[in-house]
Design a protein around this motif. Structure first.
Motif, mmCIF file in Angstrom:
data_model
loop_
_atom_site.group_PDB
_atom_site.id
_atom_site.type_symbol
_atom_site.label_atom_id
_atom_site.label_comp_id
_atom_site.label_asym_id
_atom_site.label_seq_id
_atom_site.Cartn_x
_atom_site.Cartn_y
_atom_site.Cartn_z
ATOM 1 N N GLY A 14 0.802 -1.217 0.000
ATOM 2 C CA GLY A 14 0.000 0.000 0.000
ATOM 3 C C GLY A 14 0.835 1.266 0.000
ATOM 4 O O GLY A 14 0.350 2.317 0.404
ATOM 5 N N GLY A 48 -3.434 3.091 -2.149
ATOM 6 C CA GLY A 48 -3.360 2.461 -0.843
ATOM 7 C C GLY A 48 -4.429 1.396 -0.653
ATOM 8 O O GLY A 48 -4.157 0.291 -0.176
ATOM 9 N N TYR A 49 -5.666 1.699 -1.043
ATOM 10 C CA TYR A 49 -6.732 0.690 -0.960
ATOM 11 C C TYR A 49 -6.362 -0.498 -1.838
ATOM 12 O O TYR A 49 -6.512 -1.656 -1.456
ATOM 13 C CB TYR A 49 -8.066 1.253 -1.441
ATOM 14 N N ILE A 96 -3.422 -2.655 -0.364
ATOM 15 C CA ILE A 96 -3.814 -3.424 0.824
ATOM 16 C C ILE A 96 -4.916 -4.428 0.496
ATOM 17 O O ILE A 96 -4.840 -5.603 0.867
ATOM 18 C CB ILE A 96 -4.266 -2.476 1.956
ATOM 19 N N ALA A 97 -5.945 -3.981 -0.218
ATOM 20 C CA ALA A 97 -7.115 -4.844 -0.423
ATOM 21 C C ALA A 97 -6.864 -5.909 -1.486
ATOM 22 O O ALA A 97 -7.348 -7.038 -1.361
ATOM 23 C CB ALA A 97 -8.342 -4.006 -0.780
ATOM 24 N N LEU A 98 -6.123 -5.578 -2.545
ATOM 25 C CA LEU A 98 -5.860 -6.619 -3.544
ATOM 26 C C LEU A 98 -4.865 -7.644 -3.012
ATOM 27 O O LEU A 98 -4.951 -8.829 -3.342
ATOM 28 C CB LEU A 98 -5.381 -6.010 -4.857
ATOM 29 N N PHE A 104 -4.937 -8.580 -0.013
ATOM 30 C CA PHE A 104 -5.865 -9.392 0.794
ATOM 31 C C PHE A 104 -6.604 -10.382 -0.114
ATOM 32 O O PHE A 104 -6.654 -11.595 0.153
ATOM 33 C CB PHE A 104 -6.839 -8.429 1.471
ATOM 34 N N LEU A 105 -7.140 -9.860 -1.214
ATOM 35 C CA LEU A 105 -7.910 -10.704 -2.142
ATOM 36 C C LEU A 105 -7.081 -11.886 -2.641
ATOM 37 O O LEU A 105 -7.501 -13.055 -2.538
ATOM 38 C CB LEU A 105 -8.353 -9.855 -3.339
#
Lengths: 469, 469, 469
Positions: free
Chosen positions: C72, C78-79, C82-84, C86-87
């Motif tokens: 991020g 940043g989203y 961090i989120a991809l 996670f995915l």
């Protein structure tokens, strides 16, 4: 004169080359990490690694992540706080592996290391981090490395005097860690006094985001402090009590901080700065008695007391010290480590004197090794039965509770003496001009040491845009 | 009337003095932390500390760091979210040590505590955190402390009824933790209904930075949730399954959340808010069956279902509840804890009914203590052989799987009843005027409670500069 | 053609339905998690859970929190970071549970899983995360899911070839994890070459806050790396050495990074980007020799070397690769995983050749299973005594140290071949138009994939306000 640009890299390269040579010459495996130390009968499940590793990892998070974020609380010195904490933490551990090795683990000219040495080195490292708090943002990377270079051996010597020679009970380090680190750091910052910062510095403050990250650092320190305080306790019930007392002490000091911080503000508003520090004071204040039969209520009381004095210290004592004693203590280590360290030291003495021996049952000499009868004396007294009952019993010094309390007092004195003297000498060394102390206006600012993003800190870039409009 | 400025500190001081007195009167060490409880034969490696401490530390990170960051998601209420979470978490644990002690650990008038009590108290604490999510930013620190003061004993009583009296299998707490905490919190927020916030509030939203920190909170909750869900399971394969099921349930719900969140937006854009919550719904939904022979695919299915309903709940149900039932649920706890709690409760019942006894082998009565034959009956039936095979077997209630399922149903009912009634009473108490409920315009704002940095939140300072230009 | 809006949710739903069916058909419990696998004599304290869980939790933090924050680091992505992360981490673990299950844990048509499978799957997952670093911000969520879908089986096959078939010693994964993941990722990014980003992209940079969060990610990876590197080592002294070497290697590389980064800047300023990456290079570089008798000084040297080449790589090699070889490596994985991976691979070979067998004592065949005499040969040679001494000794391949070194070399070759070929094929697949690759101007930006707060990223909102004034 060597340009400032070369000083940090050359010092670091010099230290690393030196450390590498010393590692080659001295460092080898201990009996738990050496393959040749195992036999076909070794039960690997009993390797010391498994008893220490969980505590070690918790302490790692505290040192590198918790301390780092807490040190990054200044709005324009976030890189500095986090990255210089990283720099000196890593160096302190490397250096402490050697220094503590020479003191404690030298066998036939070789230092034998394992996970316990890493954990021990992180104790020395914590001491450096605490002292660093007094001079955060006012010292160059070169200066803080030299500080670590000098403090690690001085701490190791002090700890040896206090814990080994005087036999002070101090499992959580109220005396040997917190008092030492605090008064060492304060002595350094007193010698480095900056008249130009008398009226404060515009950048010596957090912003909304850095304050939240520093709070995250505090929370990490808070949740893992039970591991830090119990790491040096005897296995079993001693370690169990250390966890309980630390948790209870932290709880009561956190609650009390909310109250005192609100009381001290005329609008009743809580200071996040108070919370970041005073919520941890209970962990310091239970340090000396942490594995003793302090009682849960005792831990509760120590925590509350520590918070009260810590918060009052931030409000009244720190400004007084800065104004009248020329002690500029950036992070307020006197409030978080000094005063709670004294509370912890006294708490230890009171607990030793007030608890009857029966409360420790068969574990009295395990918790207080120096209170065990001396080997010869034991035989004379006809206490052979005791040795049969507890076959691993090592001879002690036959101390009474009062003897032990006197040793504790002596330990406090030794510790303060070493800290103040050592800190003053270190401060004088740090004043040497080639250590590149930053000028007042560049204090608390990342810019001299770090490449900043071109659209750096939001506030600044706003200002730039506005000038154009 | 007492000025608002004094209410929080006086309440905190009052609570701490009260708790200290109760600690003095009641709290002592348990057999694992009491020095006098050990003998020369005690094997310290078997101290309960070592079985529980790693789980305890993980739960600590969840409660203080994970929950704290997640509660700090609002752009101007970051201090509030993080610090008030800290305040009530600490208080809830202190208070729960006493309340749970009176319920479960009273021996000769003294509460005997050890690490297991800290872990148990953090369960009560988690309940308070969840309920707090419904009223985040709309309540004063005084109100949330009173909420914790009332919820902890109510939760303890409910848990006792559900787990001890009714013998409900609920190791991960779908029923006793999530359903209870959710409907307690929703009842409180319904009583505290604010018509002025009907159209929303300008500050009830994250900004880019607070959203990333909240996501960090979610990730910490995510990685440590297996510890939370397995802490109360029987050692060995039961705990092992609890870890597996939690992990698999969290995985499938996370994946599903990406799909549903994207589907619900007309441009296909994912909501970070959905992710912060629904990615955890699987941990709730496997709660009741977490140590049963749920099968990995069963955990997968429960996780997916929970995410679908959780994400739809955020999109459709929360606005409906706010508009038509006057339930203003700031964090959407109905979506993360309520609905997935029901899925978990039903999942537990289905698993109990659908799994043949043979699947549990010799561990049937370990996993389901109430299904063991009653002591007398065992003898009558000539099942002495069983007692000889499993010497530690405790007599149970001789329940069939269907009996157990009926108990689970009853547990859900009891839990909901206690939650709704208790929550309404608590809500009425919180309305008492001296609890200093903030006015609508000061909701979701740190300013009334915390000292803010002078160059506070970047956005504001930009505006100020612009006004000058 | 299917609108972009539907592609991600449909792919995710399709994958989840497929995985669910496969879980139903294949996945069941292993002997440590299956209730029916326990008897009344089972000692639950010996359940494999307790040996693996602490390491597993540390690796969890690394994968989901550490990697996530590090990914991020871009100011407007940043989203996404961090989120991809996670995915694809979640999906990779789900998928690896099946793929590795089919390779290693298939019994009578069923994959038997326990905590060891979760830990193994996170190794595959780490590989995907590393490769993802090369294409961060330049690929759609759909593309990175397809990347994970293809890389997981390719990694599993490669690891099987390298570790099982060739018997390469690679406990920390210098070869099978870091070299493979790096050259797979570089091949993918080479195929996806974007001429439009030749001159860089305005958003391919951190800001002050994202840089601090990324540094937090690095610190978490740093403190838990010893767990990652020791997880696959034999219990006891092997695992103990892995912890020591990793820690020492990380320490020396961190120190060295401060020096080199400062040296490379003409004002002597340290780059936080260098620190975020090169401070971890030592963990990669000790990977192949991490459980061998590398000596502490050896780990020190490997760490320093890795840091020097890593930092120089960021300064000189990455721009060269981008300009002349059309390899656009966003996170610089060649510097953190490629070059240090080679250093680690060579370090392993040198350690194998330079250490006399005596250094391993009775543990030689435990550390090097392929060096044990083959079962038949052992009998012929009259080495029955050995089998009596070490009853659990499994027959090996009777390799000499030189044989083992040759296998290591072969492993490097196999790994690179699989990575480059597999990466190129994967890159071609990712170019398929319905995978929704973003246009150049939307790279490194959350906006196409995530709902942004209305007062989004501070900088932007400032600009908007300023336009109005």
């Amino acid at each position: 004169m060597l340009s400032a640009r070369w000083r940090l890299p050359l010092l670091v390269v010099g230290l690393q080359v030196g450390l590498f040579v010393l590692f080659v010459l001295f460092v080898t495996y201990d009996e738990h990490s050496d393959a040749a130390g195992q036999t076909n009968l070794t039960d690997h499940a009993h390797n010391q690694l498994y008893a220490i590793f969980p505590l070690f990892q918790d302490v790692q998070v505290m040192i590198f992540v918790g301390f780092g974020l807490l040190m990054g609380f200044l709005k324009k010195y976030g890189y500095g706080g986090i990255a210089l904490n990283f720099l000196i933490a890593v160096f302190s551990v490397q250096w402490a592996l050697l220094v503590q090795g020479w003191f404690y683990h030298l066998h036939r000219g070789r230092i034998r290391i394992g996970i316990r040495n890493l954990l021990g080195a992180e104790t020395a490292c914590a001491t450096v981090m605490i002292s660093f708090g007094a001079v955060l943002g006012k010292t160059s990377p070169v200066q803080v490395l030299v500080l670590a270079l000098l403090e690690v051996p001085l701490f190791t010597a002090t700890e040896w005097l206090v814990v080994e020679l005087l036999g002070v009970k101090d499992v959580g380090g109220s005396v040997a860690i917190h008092l030492f680190a605090c008064y060492f750091g304060l002595s350094v910052t007193a010698v480095l006094y900056r008249p130009g910062l008398k009226g404060g510095h515009k950048d010596e403050a957090p912003d909304y985001h850095s304050d939240k990250l520093a709070m995250l650092g505090t929370l990490l320190l808070w949740v893992f402090w039970p591991s830090f305080n119990s790491a040096a306790a005897a296995r079993g019930d001693d370690q169990h009590r250390a966890v309980l007392h630390t948790y209870i002490g932290l709880s009561s000091c956190t609650m009390t901080t909310f109250a005192i911080s609100s009381l001290l503000d005329k609008r009743g508003k809580i200071s996040l700065g108070h919370l970041q520090n005073a919520a941890l004071a209970g962990g310091v204040a239970v340090g000396s008695a942490v594995d003793l039969m302090l009682t849960p209520a005792g831990a509760f009381a120590l925590g509350s007391l520590a918070s009260i004095f810590c918060t009052l210290g931030f409000r009244y004592l720190s400004p007084f010290l800065a104004k009248h004693l020329k002690i500029q203590d950036v992070c307020g280590i006197n409030n978080l480590h000094g005063i709670p360290g004294f509370i912890g030291a006294i708490g230890g003495i009171v607990t030793i004197l007030a608890t009857p021996d029966e409360a420790y049952g068969a574990g009295l000499y395990e918790t207080f090794p120096h209170r065990a009868p001396p080997p010869l004396q034991a035989t004379q007294r006809g206490e052979l039965g005791l040795a049969r009952l507890v076959p691993a019993l090592q001879g002690g010094a036959g101390r009474s509770a009062a003897d032990q309390a006197r040793s504790q007092l002596a330990g406090i004195g030794v510790c303060l003496g070493m800290a103040v003297l050592g800190g003053m000498v270190t401060g004088l060394v740090l004043k040497l001009p080639f250590l590149a102390q930053p000028e007042d206006e560049y204090c608390f600012n990342d810019d001299p040491y770090f490449q900043l993003p071109t659209e750096g800190e939001p506030k600044d870039s706003c200002k730039i845009v506005i000038k154009n409009c």
